[in-house]
Design a protein around this motif. Structure first.
Motif, PDB file in Angstrom:
ATOM      1  N   UNK A   1       0.824  -1.209   0.000  1.00 38.47           N
ATOM      2  CA  UNK A   1       0.000   0.000   0.000  1.00 38.47           C
ATOM      3  C   UNK A   1       0.862   1.265   0.000  1.00 38.47           C
ATOM      4  N   UNK A   2       1.879   1.282   0.854  1.00 36.00           N
ATOM      5  CA  UNK A   2       2.762   2.445   0.901  1.00 36.00           C
ATOM      6  C   UNK A   2       3.555   2.555  -0.402  1.00 36.00           C
ATOM      7  N   UNK A   3       3.960   1.418  -0.939  1.00 33.18           N
ATOM      8  CA  UNK A   3       4.727   1.422  -2.191  1.00 33.18           C
ATOM      9  C   UNK A   3       3.893   1.993  -3.337  1.00 33.18           C
ATOM     10  N   UNK A   4       2.636   1.613  -3.410  1.00 32.71           N
ATOM     11  CA  UNK A   4       1.753   2.142  -4.455  1.00 32.71           C
ATOM     12  C   UNK A   4       1.558   3.646  -4.301  1.00 32.71           C
ATOM     13  N   UNK A   5       1.371   4.094  -3.054  1.00 28.08           N
ATOM     14  CA  UNK A   5       1.211   5.532  -2.816  1.00 28.08           C
ATOM     15  C   UNK A   5       2.491   6.284  -3.161  1.00 28.08           C
ATOM     16  N   UNK A   6       3.637   5.696  -2.833  1.00 27.67           N
ATOM     17  CA  UNK A   6       4.911   6.334  -3.178  1.00 27.67           C
ATOM     18  C   UNK A   6       5.061   6.449  -4.685  1.00 27.67           C
ATOM     19  N   UNK A   7       4.687   5.392  -5.394  1.00 26.93           N
ATOM     20  CA  UNK A   7       4.788   5.408  -6.860  1.00 26.93           C
ATOM     21  C   UNK A   7       3.893   6.487  -7.462  1.00 26.93           C
ATOM     22  N   UNK A   8       2.745   6.723  -6.839  1.00 25.79           N
ATOM     23  CA  UNK A   8       1.820   7.748  -7.347  1.00 25.79           C
ATOM     24  C   UNK A   8       2.356   9.153  -7.142  1.00 25.79           C
ATOM     25  N   UNK A   9       3.174   9.346  -6.130  1.00 30.16           N
ATOM     26  CA  UNK A   9       3.669  10.696  -5.845  1.00 30.16           C
ATOM     27  C   UNK A   9       4.904  11.062  -6.658  1.00 30.16           C
ATOM     28  N   UNK A  10       5.577  10.055  -7.222  1.00 27.77           N
ATOM     29  CA  UNK A  10       6.812  10.318  -7.961  1.00 27.77           C
ATOM     30  C   UNK A  10       6.484  10.859  -9.351  1.00 27.77           C
ATOM     31  N   UNK A  11       7.149  11.915  -9.726  1.00 26.13           N
ATOM     32  CA  UNK A  11       7.013  12.436 -11.094  1.00 26.13           C
ATOM     33  C   UNK A  11       8.028  11.696 -11.969  1.00 26.13           C
ATOM     34  N   UNK A  12       7.622  10.568 -12.502  1.00 29.30           N
ATOM     35  CA  UNK A  12       8.531   9.707 -13.231  1.00 29.30           C
ATOM     36  C   UNK A  12       9.098  10.379 -14.473  1.00 29.30           C
ATOM     37  N   UNK A  13       8.271  11.177 -15.145  1.00 29.09           N
ATOM     38  CA  UNK A  13       8.768  11.849 -16.354  1.00 29.09           C
ATOM     39  C   UNK A  13       9.901  12.819 -16.013  1.00 29.09           C
ATOM     40  N   UNK A  14       9.805  13.450 -14.838  1.00 27.59           N
ATOM     41  CA  UNK A  14      10.864  14.368 -14.414  1.00 27.59           C
ATOM     42  C   UNK A  14      12.142  13.597 -14.103  1.00 27.59           C
ATOM     43  N   UNK A  15      11.997  12.405 -13.505  1.00 31.02           N
ATOM     44  CA  UNK A  15      13.169  11.587 -13.198  1.00 31.02           C
ATOM     45  C   UNK A  15      13.871  11.149 -14.479  1.00 31.02           C
ATOM     46  N   UNK A  16      13.112  10.718 -15.475  1.00 32.17           N
ATOM     47  CA  UNK A  16      13.711  10.248 -16.716  1.00 32.17           C
ATOM     48  C   UNK A  16      14.325  11.381 -17.537  1.00 32.17           C
TER      49      UNK A  16
END
Length: 219
Positions: A22-37
């Motif tokens: 549950x925490x992992x899914x919430x963490x994934x939702x908060x990450x701006x993946x496009x910004x990381x890439x």
């Protein structure tokens, strides 16, 4: 702090695994993946934090099974990357400890929850409190989020770990108090110092790498 094999009951293991997901899914939702890439500097910060944490976590002092002492460093990672990305960096570091045999793969979820997720969430909460207070002096960010946040995060993680070991029947509560909890304030001091010094250095030399730092608020 790290869980070893056979310290949790099957029910606790399943509950911990569900909370971890549950925490992992919430963490994934908060990450701006496009910004990381798209941001090479952020990628360097992310992988650098994972490698640094993986190395630091190799250096630990064991007291009893499930009770180990080491610097977490998650507070600094959270302030640098944001709590969601810090969780993934911490879990990547935890993978390194599993590969090197320092942690069992069966306890990955429990260790991830205690060592990575709880400190990151506590640090995030303290950082949001600091923002809500709207302090105008940047020392507030360094002290409350860096020094104080790191100490509180390791205390929260230690308490949760002790409760898990107590409920599983691995230790009596008196044993945990005598052998671990009474020393918890001593663990908070080096954690706060290491994280606080790192955050201070980053704020002075590379404030742009602290993604949670809003420089416009301070004067």
């Amino acid at each position: 702090m790290g869980m070893t094999d056979n310290l949790l009951s099957t029910g606790q293991w399943l509950l911990t695994f569900v909370l971890f997901l549950l925490v992992l899914l919430q963490a994934a939702r908060t990450v701006r993946w496009h910004a990381l890439f798209a941001d090479n500097a952020l990628q360097h910060s992310f992988f650098g934090a994972a490698v640094a944490l993986g190395f630091i976590w190799q250096l630990r002092a064991g007291i009893y099974p499930g009770l180990a002492i080491h610097i977490f460093g998650i507070t600094a990672a959270t302030l640098m990357l944001g709590w969601g990305l810090a969780v993934f960096a911490g879990l990547l570091a935890l993978v390194l400890t599993v590969i090197t045999g320092r942690e069992p793969v069966t306890m990955f979820a429990a260790n991830g929850l205690v060592t990575v997720m709880i400190p990151a969430l506590v640090t995030q909460g303290i950082m949001l409190w600091e923002r809500h207070r709207n302090f105008s002096n940047f020392f507030a960010y360094i002290f409350f989020c860096g020094f104080f946040g790191a100490g509180i995060s390791v205390a929260a993680a230690g308490l949760v770990m002790c409760l898990m070991l107590w409920f599983s029947g691995a230790y009596e509560f008196s044993e945990l108090v005598h052998d671990y909890l009474r020393y918890l304030p001593l663990f908070m001091l080096p954690e706060g110092f290491v994280n606080g010094v790192f955050v201070t250095g980053m704020m002075v030399f590379h404030p742009d790498r602290l993604t949670t730092l809003d420089q416009r608020r301070y004067r």
